[in-house]
Design an enzyme around this catalytic site. Structure first.
Site, mmCIF file in Angstrom:
data_model
loop_
_atom_site.group_PDB
_atom_site.id
_atom_site.type_symbol
_atom_site.label_atom_id
_atom_site.label_comp_id
_atom_site.label_asym_id
_atom_site.label_seq_id
_atom_site.Cartn_x
_atom_site.Cartn_y
_atom_site.Cartn_z
ATOM 1 N N ARG A 151 0.809 -1.216 0.000
ATOM 2 C CA ARG A 151 0.000 0.000 0.000
ATOM 3 C C ARG A 151 0.844 1.269 0.000
ATOM 4 O O ARG A 151 0.311 2.369 -0.148
ATOM 5 C CB ARG A 151 -0.915 0.026 1.234
ATOM 6 C CG ARG A 151 -1.835 -1.170 1.324
ATOM 7 C CD ARG A 151 -2.646 -1.095 2.588
ATOM 8 N NE ARG A 151 -3.692 -0.099 2.466
ATOM 9 C CZ ARG A 151 -4.911 -0.336 2.021
ATOM 10 N NH1 ARG A 151 -5.242 -1.558 1.659
ATOM 11 N NH2 ARG A 151 -5.790 0.617 1.934
ATOM 12 N N TRP B 73 2.556 5.976 1.912
ATOM 13 C CA TRP B 73 2.670 6.461 0.544
ATOM 14 C C TRP B 73 2.417 7.955 0.635
ATOM 15 O O TRP B 73 1.300 8.384 0.947
ATOM 16 C CB TRP B 73 1.652 5.785 -0.365
ATOM 17 C CG TRP B 73 1.805 6.180 -1.798
ATOM 18 C CD1 TRP B 73 2.684 5.654 -2.706
ATOM 19 C CD2 TRP B 73 1.054 7.174 -2.502
ATOM 20 N NE1 TRP B 73 2.535 6.267 -3.914
ATOM 21 C CE2 TRP B 73 1.540 7.215 -3.829
ATOM 22 C CE3 TRP B 73 0.025 8.045 -2.151
ATOM 23 C CZ2 TRP B 73 1.037 8.072 -4.792
ATOM 24 C CZ3 TRP B 73 -0.481 8.907 -3.108
ATOM 25 C CH2 TRP B 73 0.020 8.911 -4.420
ATOM 26 N N ASN C 250 -4.422 6.644 7.088
ATOM 27 C CA ASN C 250 -4.443 6.356 5.657
ATOM 28 C C ASN C 250 -5.518 7.240 5.050
ATOM 29 O O ASN C 250 -6.669 7.185 5.486
ATOM 30 C CB ASN C 250 -4.777 4.871 5.429
ATOM 31 C CG ASN C 250 -5.105 4.570 3.986
ATOM 32 O OD1 ASN C 250 -4.621 5.246 3.083
ATOM 33 N ND2 ASN C 250 -5.928 3.562 3.766
ATOM 34 N N GLY C 251 -5.142 8.063 4.051
ATOM 35 C CA GLY C 251 -6.132 8.931 3.421
ATOM 36 C C GLY C 251 -5.622 10.363 3.350
ATOM 37 O O GLY C 251 -4.412 10.602 3.440
ATOM 38 N N GLU D 248 -1.804 -1.066 -22.103
ATOM 39 C CA GLU D 248 -1.382 -1.772 -20.893
ATOM 40 C C GLU D 248 0.118 -2.103 -20.953
ATOM 41 O O GLU D 248 0.829 -1.990 -19.950
ATOM 42 C CB GLU D 248 -2.236 -3.048 -20.722
ATOM 43 C CG GLU D 248 -1.749 -4.063 -19.709
ATOM 44 C CD GLU D 248 -1.711 -3.566 -18.270
ATOM 45 O OE1 GLU D 248 -2.114 -2.419 -18.017
ATOM 46 O OE2 GLU D 248 -1.229 -4.314 -17.410
ATOM 47 N N LYS E 290 2.782 -0.914 -18.252
ATOM 48 C CA LYS E 290 3.615 -1.878 -17.524
ATOM 49 C C LYS E 290 5.078 -1.478 -17.618
ATOM 50 O O LYS E 290 5.806 -1.483 -16.632
ATOM 51 C CB LYS E 290 3.390 -3.267 -18.130
ATOM 52 C CG LYS E 290 3.407 -4.414 -17.202
ATOM 53 C CD LYS E 290 2.117 -4.718 -16.494
ATOM 54 C CE LYS E 290 1.549 -3.578 -15.702
ATOM 55 N NZ LYS E 290 0.250 -3.826 -15.163
ATOM 56 N N LYS F 127 0.174 -0.053 -4.284
ATOM 57 C CA LYS F 127 -0.731 -1.023 -4.899
ATOM 58 C C LYS F 127 -2.188 -0.578 -4.816
ATOM 59 O O LYS F 127 -2.952 -0.763 -5.744
ATOM 60 C CB LYS F 127 -0.544 -2.361 -4.177
ATOM 61 C CG LYS F 127 -1.375 -3.488 -4.726
ATOM 62 C CD LYS F 127 -0.719 -4.087 -5.928
ATOM 63 C CE LYS F 127 -1.533 -5.186 -6.546
ATOM 64 N NZ LYS F 127 -1.208 -5.304 -7.987
HETATM 65 O O1 M6R Z 1 -6.990 -2.031 -7.297
HETATM 66 P P1 M6R Z 1 -7.362 -1.471 -8.635
HETATM 67 O O2 M6R Z 1 -7.469 -2.524 -9.691
HETATM 68 O O3 M6R Z 1 -8.590 -0.615 -8.590
HETATM 69 O O4 M6R Z 1 -6.145 -0.535 -9.040
HETATM 70 C C1 M6R Z 1 -6.212 0.253 -10.190
HETATM 71 C C2 M6R Z 1 -4.853 0.769 -10.578
HETATM 72 O O5 M6R Z 1 -4.315 1.548 -9.551
HETATM 73 C C3 M6R Z 1 -3.882 -0.370 -10.909
HETATM 74 O O6 M6R Z 1 -4.385 -1.199 -11.903
HETATM 75 C C4 M6R Z 1 -2.528 0.213 -11.369
HETATM 76 O O7 M6R Z 1 -2.674 0.874 -12.583
HETATM 77 C C5 M6R Z 1 -1.456 -0.885 -11.458
HETATM 78 N N1 M6R Z 1 -0.291 -0.495 -10.722
HETATM 79 C C6 M6R Z 1 -0.970 -1.135 -12.822
HETATM 80 O O8 M6R Z 1 -0.031 -2.146 -12.884
#
Ligand code: M6R
Length: 608
Positions: free
Chosen positions: A27, A74, A98-99, A480, A484, A603
């Site tokens: 996180r 974060w 958090n927030g 994507e 990546k 994440k």
């Molecule tokens: O938990 P989520 O699927 O809602 O997250 C969405 C994005 O933050 C997430 O997919 C992000 O783009 C990834 N780090 C990409 O690899």
């Protein structure tokens, strides 16, 4: 985006807090800290950087308290320094958060005028001072928190520890997740059940606006209206999941390699293989024939999964699909059809923008279907129906297996909608299901190209910019692929619809520009070949991801081909994700980057 933990027990808690923080590090990992009560006194250890720095500090200066709170950060407000690391504290109270506290400036001014001295750049510190102020006015800790919470605007999950209060932890939640765990003579707070899995599987999820008072044996919840409430005890499945890398160097590698298995597991959940049809593992709480329009919203990789699903749903179910990134959707006041269906896609189920999009759609009378990996998440709980992805916990910050499982679920959903609406015949459904069933095998086959993909990494690692091209469902996959690559290697990359190149981006092409073309042998392949010719004519270095047919018919000079097995094209994006992910992974590893915890990222993005 940060992870928070609180433990109240009969034995020292510092080690357990660190263990829980390790499970929350996905996180955020800019800094970490914890506070315990040492002979009744608030005592903190904090360190900038990864959790291992805090562990080192604790080795040198251990903490022995039996009650404590911890945090992995974060950064939103203030740089990732030790001074900005949580817990933030006054003499009387320590807090982890958090927030975002949106009104922190005005609160800070008000408290400063009252004599409070701030020492960090964070928004969180105002929470500690606000509660401290109430404590100084003679309120008890619970009364002080009750008085302070309504003054906070924004989103938060909070855990409080009080000077001299050996038997009391307080947690609060508004817009950011917080779970309560029940142990034996021990109670826990955690941003998610996964963090608490080593200690307990008995969990209550707090509702928005709740705050909770914990002692060693019980939890007392109060809701946003100030009423005493109970929250159901649930058995969390989180402990069933081992959080380790197995034989892999990184979680990302492990998660890439798990895909044939988890996509297979997800398919088994959604298909009746013997009958050759899709059988959704839930009842739809609406009649698909009455749906007039679908709206999809999501962020990042999940958004690209939604974008691919748009092609499938429109084709199979003949329904118009509108899709937008959640950070835009939530504020653009989109008109919504009364008979509409909103699909949210999210691995975590906690992404703040997607959750806000879900709530907007709900207020506008939409049926809400969430495609989520964490079935206990806020999105799951606020949806009319959950379509779970069975990817298991995804720890690498770069989404891989969650993406292909999202695609798998969305593909099944598209077929199911087509059948229910009568726009897809049973024969076509059977063919599509056969193609879906073939995917895990094709993904395993694609994985065998790993050595060849790895051999491309040294040359690609020298690139300053990389373009990804694709048409049809390969276009979102190109987006994507670029995401990546940039998030884990920090190489600038862009994805384009191959046909769009000539409308501007082609100006970028020169001998130094690698162009990765995702080109399954499908109905638009010839069109893609024309676009490859345009790149070749300008000296661009083409790398083709395609099968034998594609390589043969591309008829241009290729720098390399990543050879895919031949497959039916409809769901090729699922199998073609493998080389796209492996390529980014090996480039980043070759460059020595931290692929599991790339800089500046987290994440779970629970702030806007
Ligand atoms: O938990 P989520 O699927 O809602 O997250 C969405 C994005 O933050 C997430 O997919 C992000 O783009 C990834 N780090 C990409 O690899």
């Amino acid at each position: 985006m940060c992870g928070i933990v609180g433990i109240i027990a009969n034995e020292p808690v510092a080690e357990k807090i660190v263990e829980a923080l390790r499970r929350l590090e996905y996180r955020g990992y800019d800094s970490a800290g914890l506070a315990t009560l040492e002979q009744g006194h608030l005592t903190r250890r904090r360190a900038a950087g990864k959790l291992k720095n805090l562990e080192e500090k604790l080795r040198q200066e251990p903490l022995h308290g039996t009650i404590g709170i911890g945090h992995t950060r974060w950064a939103t407000h203030g740089r990732p320094t030790e001074n900005n690391a949580h817990p933030h504290a006054t003499k009387r109270v320590a807090v982890v958060h958090n927030g975002i506290i949106e009104n922190f400036r005005e609160l800070r001014e008000e408290l400063t005028a009252q004599g409070h001295v701030f020492v960090s750049e964070t928004d969180t510190e105002v929470v500690a001072h606000l509660v401290d102020h109430e404590l100084q006015s003679g309120k008890s800790p619970s009364e002080a928190v009750a008085a302070a919470l309504p003054r906070l605007r924004g989103a938060f999950a909070l855990a409080f520890l009080f000077e001299g209060a050996e038997g009391l932890l307080i947690g609060a939640r508004l817009g950011a997740p917080l779970a309560v765990g029940y142990g034996t003579d021990a109670m826990y707070l955690g941003s998610d059940a996964l963090a608490l899995a080593p200690f307990t599987d008995r969990i209550s999820y707090m509702e928005d606006g709740d705050w909770v008072v914990l002692d060693r044996n019980s939890a007392h919840f109060t809701n946003a209206k100030g009423q005493s409430v109970t929250r159901p005890h649930l058995r969390s499945q989180a402990s069933a999941f081992l959080i380790d890398k197995g034989n892999h160097r990184h979680f990302m590698a492990k998660e890439i390699h798990e895909q044939p298995e988890v996509v297979g597991r997800t398919l088994a959940h959604y298909l009746d293989m013997s009958q050759g049809c899709v059988r959704l593992p839930f009842d739809l709480p609406f009649d698909p024939a009455q749906i007039s329009r679908i709206t999809i919203t999501a962020c990042g990789t999940a958004f690209f999964a939604g974008l691919i699903a748009k092609y499938w749903i429109e084709r199979f179910a003949r329904l118009p699909v509108e899709i937008d990134v959640a950070s835009e959707f939530r504020y653009r006041e989109a008109p919504m059809d009364p008979q509409g269906l909103m699909i949210v896609v999210s691995q975590s189920g906690e992404t703040a923008d997607t959750l806000a999009g879900l709530r907007y759609a709900k207020q506008n009378g939409q049926n809400i279907l969430s495609v989520v990996n964490v079935t206990t998440s806020t999105m799951a709980r606020e949806s009319d129906v959950i379509a779970p992805t069975l990817a298991g916990p995804e720890i690498g910050v770069a989404s891989t297996k969650a993406f292909t499982c999202q695609l798998t679920v969305l593909a099944c959903l598209a077929v199911a909608l087509g059948r229910a609406r009568g726009t897809l015949s049973p024969e076509v459904e059977k063919t599509l299901v056969t193609e879906l069933i073939a995917l895990p095998g094709l993904m395993a086959e694609a994985m065998k190209r790993e050595a060849a993909i790895e051999s491309l990494a040294p040359a690609l690692a020298k690139a300053k910019d990389v373009l990804y091209l694709g048409r049809g469902t390969s276009y979102p996959l190109a987006l994507e692929g670029a995401l990546k690559l940039k998030e884990i290697s920090y190489i600038h990359a862009e994805g384009y619809a191959a046909g769009e190149l000539k409308h501007g981006p082609i100006a970028l092409i020169d001998e130094a520009m690698p162009v990765i073309v995702i080109a399954p042998f499908d109905h638009v392949f010839e069109k893609t070949v024309s676009n490859m010719q345009e790149v070749a004519a300008r000296g661009g270095k083409l790398i083709l991801i395609g099968d034998d047919n594609a390589e043969r018919d591309s008829a241009v000079a290729l720098q390399a081909t990543i050879k895919m097995p031949t497959m039916a094209p409809t769901f090729s994006a699922i199998a073609y994700s493998i080389p796209v992910q492996l390529l980014a992974y090996h480039i980043a590893v070759f460059m020595g980057k931290d692929v599991d915890q790339p800089r500046n990222l987290a994440k779970s993005v629970t702030v806007e």
